[in-house]
Structure formats: structure tokens, C-alpha cells
Design a protein around this motif. Structure first.
Motif, PDB file in Angstrom:
ATOM      1  N   SER A  64       0.813  -1.215   0.000  1.00  0.00           N
ATOM      2  CA  SER A  64       0.000   0.000   0.000  1.00  0.00           C
ATOM      3  C   SER A  64       0.848   1.267   0.000  1.00  0.00           C
ATOM      4  O   SER A  64       0.334   2.351  -0.296  1.00  0.00           O
ATOM      5  N   VAL A  65       2.136   1.155   0.344  1.00  0.00           N
ATOM      6  CA  VAL A  65       2.989   2.347   0.383  1.00  0.00           C
ATOM      7  C   VAL A  65       3.905   2.413  -0.839  1.00  0.00           C
ATOM      8  O   VAL A  65       4.857   3.206  -0.859  1.00  0.00           O
ATOM      9  N   ALA A  66       3.624   1.585  -1.844  1.00  0.00           N
ATOM     10  CA  ALA A  66       4.391   1.687  -3.095  1.00  0.00           C
ATOM     11  C   ALA A  66       4.195   3.070  -3.695  1.00  0.00           C
ATOM     12  O   ALA A  66       3.095   3.641  -3.636  1.00  0.00           O
ATOM     13  N   THR A  67       5.241   3.640  -4.252  1.00  0.00           N
ATOM     14  CA  THR A  67       5.152   5.014  -4.763  1.00  0.00           C
ATOM     15  C   THR A  67       5.976   5.169  -6.034  1.00  0.00           C
ATOM     16  O   THR A  67       6.952   4.448  -6.256  1.00  0.00           O
ATOM     17  N   GLN A  68       5.552   6.114  -6.844  1.00  0.00           N
ATOM     18  CA  GLN A  68       6.291   6.487  -8.048  1.00  0.00           C
ATOM     19  C   GLN A  68       6.969   7.847  -7.857  1.00  0.00           C
ATOM     20  O   GLN A  68       7.513   8.401  -8.800  1.00  0.00           O
ATOM     21  N   ARG A  69       6.915   8.377  -6.629  1.00  0.00           N
ATOM     22  CA  ARG A  69       7.407   9.736  -6.390  1.00  0.00           C
ATOM     23  C   ARG A  69       8.534   9.752  -5.357  1.00  0.00           C
ATOM     24  O   ARG A  69       8.537  10.583  -4.434  1.00  0.00           O
ATOM     25  N   ILE A  70       9.494   8.876  -5.524  1.00  0.00           N
ATOM     26  CA  ILE A  70      10.629   8.818  -4.602  1.00  0.00           C
ATOM     27  C   ILE A  70      11.372  10.157  -4.514  1.00  0.00           C
ATOM     28  O   ILE A  70      11.723  10.605  -3.420  1.00  0.00           O
ATOM     29  N   PRO A  71      11.638  10.852  -5.652  1.00  0.00           N
ATOM     30  CA  PRO A  71      12.326  12.149  -5.532  1.00  0.00           C
ATOM     31  C   PRO A  71      11.582  13.142  -4.641  1.00  0.00           C
ATOM     32  O   PRO A  71      12.212  13.878  -3.871  1.00  0.00           O
ATOM     33  N   ALA A  72      10.253  13.161  -4.742  1.00  0.00           N
ATOM     34  CA  ALA A  72       9.464  14.067  -3.902  1.00  0.00           C
ATOM     35  C   ALA A  72       9.594  13.689  -2.434  1.00  0.00           C
ATOM     36  O   ALA A  72       9.717  14.559  -1.556  1.00  0.00           O
ATOM     37  N   HIS A  73       9.599  12.396  -2.151  1.00  0.00           N
ATOM     38  CA  HIS A  73       9.735  11.949  -0.765  1.00  0.00           C
ATOM     39  C   HIS A  73      11.145  12.229  -0.234  1.00  0.00           C
ATOM     40  O   HIS A  73      11.312  12.531   0.949  1.00  0.00           O
ATOM     41  N   ALA A  77      11.999  14.473   2.950  1.00  0.00           N
ATOM     42  CA  ALA A  77      12.820  13.957   4.039  1.00  0.00           C
ATOM     43  C   ALA A  77      13.952  14.931   4.386  1.00  0.00           C
ATOM     44  O   ALA A  77      14.250  15.158   5.566  1.00  0.00           O
ATOM     45  N   ILE A  78      14.566  15.521   3.363  1.00  0.00           N
ATOM     46  CA  ILE A  78      15.656  16.473   3.600  1.00  0.00           C
ATOM     47  C   ILE A  78      15.152  17.699   4.363  1.00  0.00           C
ATOM     48  O   ILE A  78      15.732  18.110   5.372  1.00  0.00           O
ATOM     49  N   VAL A  79      14.060  18.268   3.873  1.00  0.00           N
ATOM     50  CA  VAL A  79      13.505  19.457   4.533  1.00  0.00           C
ATOM     51  C   VAL A  79      12.980  19.102   5.918  1.00  0.00           C
ATOM     52  O   VAL A  79      13.183  19.838   6.893  1.00  0.00           O
ATOM     53  N   GLY A  80      12.299  17.943   6.016  1.00  0.00           N
ATOM     54  CA  GLY A  80      11.738  17.540   7.297  1.00  0.00           C
ATOM     55  C   GLY A  80      12.801  17.284   8.349  1.00  0.00           C
ATOM     56  O   GLY A  80      12.651  17.677   9.512  1.00  0.00           O
ATOM     57  N   LEU A  81      13.887  16.619   7.960  1.00  0.00           N
ATOM     58  CA  LEU A  81      14.973  16.367   8.907  1.00  0.00           C
ATOM     59  C   LEU A  81      15.634  17.663   9.362  1.00  0.00           C
ATOM     60  O   LEU A  81      15.969  17.827  10.537  1.00  0.00           O
ATOM     61  N   ALA A 165       7.703  24.878   5.591  1.00  0.00           N
ATOM     62  CA  ALA A 165       8.123  24.426   4.266  1.00  0.00           C
ATOM     63  C   ALA A 165       7.666  22.991   4.014  1.00  0.00           C
ATOM     64  O   ALA A 165       7.256  22.638   2.905  1.00  0.00           O
ATOM     65  N   VAL A 166       7.709  22.154   5.060  1.00  0.00           N
ATOM     66  CA  VAL A 166       7.222  20.784   4.935  1.00  0.00           C
ATOM     67  C   VAL A 166       5.737  20.778   4.595  1.00  0.00           C
ATOM     68  O   VAL A 166       5.279  19.981   3.770  1.00  0.00           O
ATOM     69  N   SER A 167       4.976  21.667   5.229  1.00  0.00           N
ATOM     70  CA  SER A 167       3.536  21.713   4.949  1.00  0.00           C
ATOM     71  C   SER A 167       3.265  22.079   3.494  1.00  0.00           C
ATOM     72  O   SER A 167       2.309  21.577   2.885  1.00  0.00           O
ATOM     73  N   ILE A 168       4.124  22.922   2.932  1.00  0.00           N
ATOM     74  CA  ILE A 168       3.981  23.271   1.512  1.00  0.00           C
ATOM     75  C   ILE A 168       4.268  22.049   0.639  1.00  0.00           C
ATOM     76  O   ILE A 168       3.539  21.758  -0.321  1.00  0.00           O
ATOM     77  N   LEU A 169       5.325  21.310   0.979  1.00  0.00           N
ATOM     78  CA  LEU A 169       5.661  20.109   0.218  1.00  0.00           C
ATOM     79  C   LEU A 169       4.561  19.054   0.340  1.00  0.00           C
ATOM     80  O   LEU A 169       4.234  18.366  -0.636  1.00  0.00           O
ATOM     81  N   LEU A 170       3.984  18.931   1.530  1.00  0.00           N
ATOM     82  CA  LEU A 170       2.942  17.932   1.731  1.00  0.00           C
ATOM     83  C   LEU A 170       1.690  18.246   0.925  1.00  0.00           C
ATOM     84  O   LEU A 170       0.946  17.333   0.544  1.00  0.00           O
ATOM     85  N   ARG A 171       1.439  19.518   0.674  1.00  0.00           N
ATOM     86  CA  ARG A 171       0.285  19.876  -0.149  1.00  0.00           C
ATOM     87  C   ARG A 171       0.445  19.309  -1.554  1.00  0.00           C
ATOM     88  O   ARG A 171      -0.533  18.872  -2.172  1.00  0.00           O
ATOM     89  N   ARG A 172       1.676  19.333  -2.043  1.00  0.00           N
ATOM     90  CA  ARG A 172       1.932  18.800  -3.382  1.00  0.00           C
ATOM     91  C   ARG A 172       1.948  17.276  -3.376  1.00  0.00           C
ATOM     92  O   ARG A 172       1.345  16.634  -4.228  1.00  0.00           O
ATOM     93  N   ILE A 173       2.657  16.700  -2.403  1.00  0.00           N
ATOM     94  CA  ILE A 173       2.741  15.242  -2.337  1.00  0.00           C
ATOM     95  C   ILE A 173       1.377  14.629  -2.066  1.00  0.00           C
ATOM     96  O   ILE A 173       1.033  13.566  -2.591  1.00  0.00           O
TER      97      ILE A 173
END
Length: 301
Positions: A64-73, A77-81, A165-173
Motif C-alpha cells: 500500500s505504500v508503493a510510490t512512483q514519487r521517490i524524488p518528492a519523498h 525527508a531532507i527538509v523535514g529532517l 516548508a514541509v507543509s507546503i511540500l505535503l500539499r503537493r505530495i
């Protein structure tokens, strides 16, 4: 949305607030017992990855967590960390109540980033709220004052900016990814750089420190799951205001565990920041409702 889903959403959000507040207190305890911020970060993500992975494996399954958007994740992860590192540094350097209150400035920064990056329409109402919120941050941080270390306040502000900034990224993801998918990849991808860093800074600790490090991971994972599910059951405008109750828990834990109570400046600045944040959330709700109404009108015409 059915009311039988709204009440669980509110309860889950309040539960996540308690978990996050407890995690913050344990972070300070871990640092007191000799753990570095890098070690705390590693165990926060390691514990969360184990917990979230177990929930997914026992529930919908890892497929269920398979994804085609690894670069986005990876970007998330970089911004979130980075945001988490600044936030944890602020928690370590500041009293819990002050660190929590400065963290309330996330909606303020999210408004600015939304206008600059996503080109979201931002009227004068929200810009006034942003300016008012920054006044509240200055009241709490007391630049030049002795109660709040400048470096600690700067880390807390940087953490709030990174979280926005993470919240902005999450809107897209979030347009293509389920909440648990996002949480899973954030936790697991974070272990790669944090594992490399941890290998350089790992040190021996006493039992109390190890217990604190384990507690950070467990509490953080539980908080992340509860927060994620609250957003699945209820709208942002309903559940996000619950986050402000964390000031009560931060004050309680700060008093019971560390013997620290917020000064008058914190009690004066907190309502300003909270009020501006609530107003920004409300204006966002009004904007989205108006966009929906206009879209419906155009569809009928």
C-alpha cells in the motif's frame, strides 16, 4: 462530513498533541542524560519507522505504500529532517513552554511560503495576521533578554520555518500519496543520512538515557500516526486549532519535570501568536469555501 467522524478526528488530534508534548519533554531529559541532538534525531526516526512499518504491515500491507514519487519523498525527508534538527535544538536550549509557543508560528511562515512558492492568493487580512504573529514571536523571544537564549530562539524559529516548508511540500505530495505512505517514506528515508551521522556520534549511555531515546521514538511514532489519521477523518480547519492546547501540556511538563514556569512575556505573546494562527486558518477556510462556490457556479452555468 458526518459528525461521527469529526469527533474521532478531534480526539486523535488532541491525543497527538499529548504525545508530541511528552516527546518534547523526553527530548530534554535525553539531552540532560548525555544524548546529543543527532542521537535523539536518529532514535526519533528509527522508532517511528518501526512503529509505522508495523502498523502498515499488520494493516493494509507494505504494497500500500508503493510510490512512483521517490524524488518528492527524498526532498520532503531532507527538509523535514532539517526542520526537526532545528526544532529539537530549540527544545533542548529553551524552556518547553517558550519552545512550544515559538513553534506556533508555523501557520505564519506557511502563509508567506504559500504566497511566494505556490502563488496562493493572500489578502491583506492574512498579511496583517502575519505581521501580528511576528510581534507575538518577538514578545516571547525577547531579543536581547536573559530569559530566552538567542541561539535557542533562533533554532526554534528556524524549526518553525522548516516545518512550514514541509507543509507546503505535503500539499503537493498529498495530491497523489496517502498520508501513511508519506509518513512511511519520511521515516525510512530519514534513516539513511541519520544512520551515517549516528555512526559518527554514537556513544555509551546509562539506562535512563537509553529509556529516553526509546521513548522519543515511540512517542514520536504514536504522535505521527494519530496526527495523520486526524487529518484523514476531519478537515484541517477543524483539527489544527487543537494543536494550541500543547502549550498547556508544555507548561505542565515544564513545571512538573523541570521546575520551570513561563514568565509574563510568554503568557503575553502566546495569545498574539495563537490568535494570528487561528485567524490565518479561518481565512484559508473562507478562501477555499469561496473557490468551491465559484467552481460550482461555473459548473452550473
Amino acid at each position: 462530513m458526518a459528525t461521527d467522524r469529526l469527533l474521532p478526528a478531534i480526539v486523535l488530534r488532541l491525543v497527538s498533541v499529548v504525545f508530541f508534548a511528552a516527546m518534547n519533554a523526553v527530548i530534554k531529559l535525553a539531552q540532560i542524560h548525555g544524548a546529543s541532538v543527532a542521537e535523539i534525531l536518529f532514535y526519533r526516526q528509527f522508532g517511528a519507522a518501526l512503529l509505522v512499518g508495523s502498523v502498515i504491515a499488520c494493516g493494509p500491507g507494505l504494497r500500500s505504500v508503493a510510490t512512483q514519487r521517490i524524488p518528492a519523498h527524498i526532498g520532503r525527508a531532507i527538509v523535514g529532517l532539517s526542520a526537526m534538527a532545528f526544532t529539537f535544538s530549540g527544545i533542548v536550549a529553551l524552556p518547553l513552554a517558550e519552545a512550544t509557543t515559538i513553534g506556533f508560528s508555523v501557520p505564519i511562515f506557511a502563509t508567506i511560503l504559500g504566497a511566494l512558492i505556490l502563488r496562493e492568493p493572500t489578502g491583506w487580512h492574512r498579511w496583517v495576521a502575519v505581521a501580528t504573529g511576528f510581534v507575538g514571536v518577538l514578545v516571547v523571544a525577547q531579543p536581547g533578554g536573559a530569559h530566552v537564549p538567542v541561539a535557542g530562539a533562533a533554532c526554534a524559529v528556524a524549526g518553525a520555518l522548516g516545518t512550514a516548508a514541509v507543509s507546503i511540500l505535503l500539499r503537493r505530495i498529498g495530491r497523489t500519496e496517502a498520508p501513511l505512505t508519506t509518513v512511511f517514506w519520511f521515516s525510512t528515508l530519514s534513516l539513511v543520512p541519520m544512520g551515517l551521522i549516528y555512526a559518527q556520534v554514537a556513544q555509551a549511555h546509562d539506562r535512563a538515557a537509553w529509556a529516553c531515546l526509546a521513548g522519543v521514538g515511540l512517542l514520536g511514532g504514536c504522535a505521527q500516526i494519530a496526527m495523520t489519521w486526524s487529518l484523514k477523518l476531519g478537515p484541517v480547519t477543524l483539527v489544527v486549532p487543537m494543536d494550541y492546547s500543547s502549550l498547556l501540556w508544555a507548561t505542565l511538563f515544564g513545571w512538573l519535570i523541570f521546575g520551570a514556569l513561563p514568565p509574563a512575556a510568554t503568557w503575553a505573546g502566546a495569545p498574539i501568536i495563537i490568535g494570528s494562527g487561528l485567524y490565518i486558518v479561518w481565512r484559508e477556510h473562507v478562501r477555499r469555501r469561496e473557490e468551491t462556490r465559484q467552481a460550482a457556479s461555473q459548473g452550473l452555468s
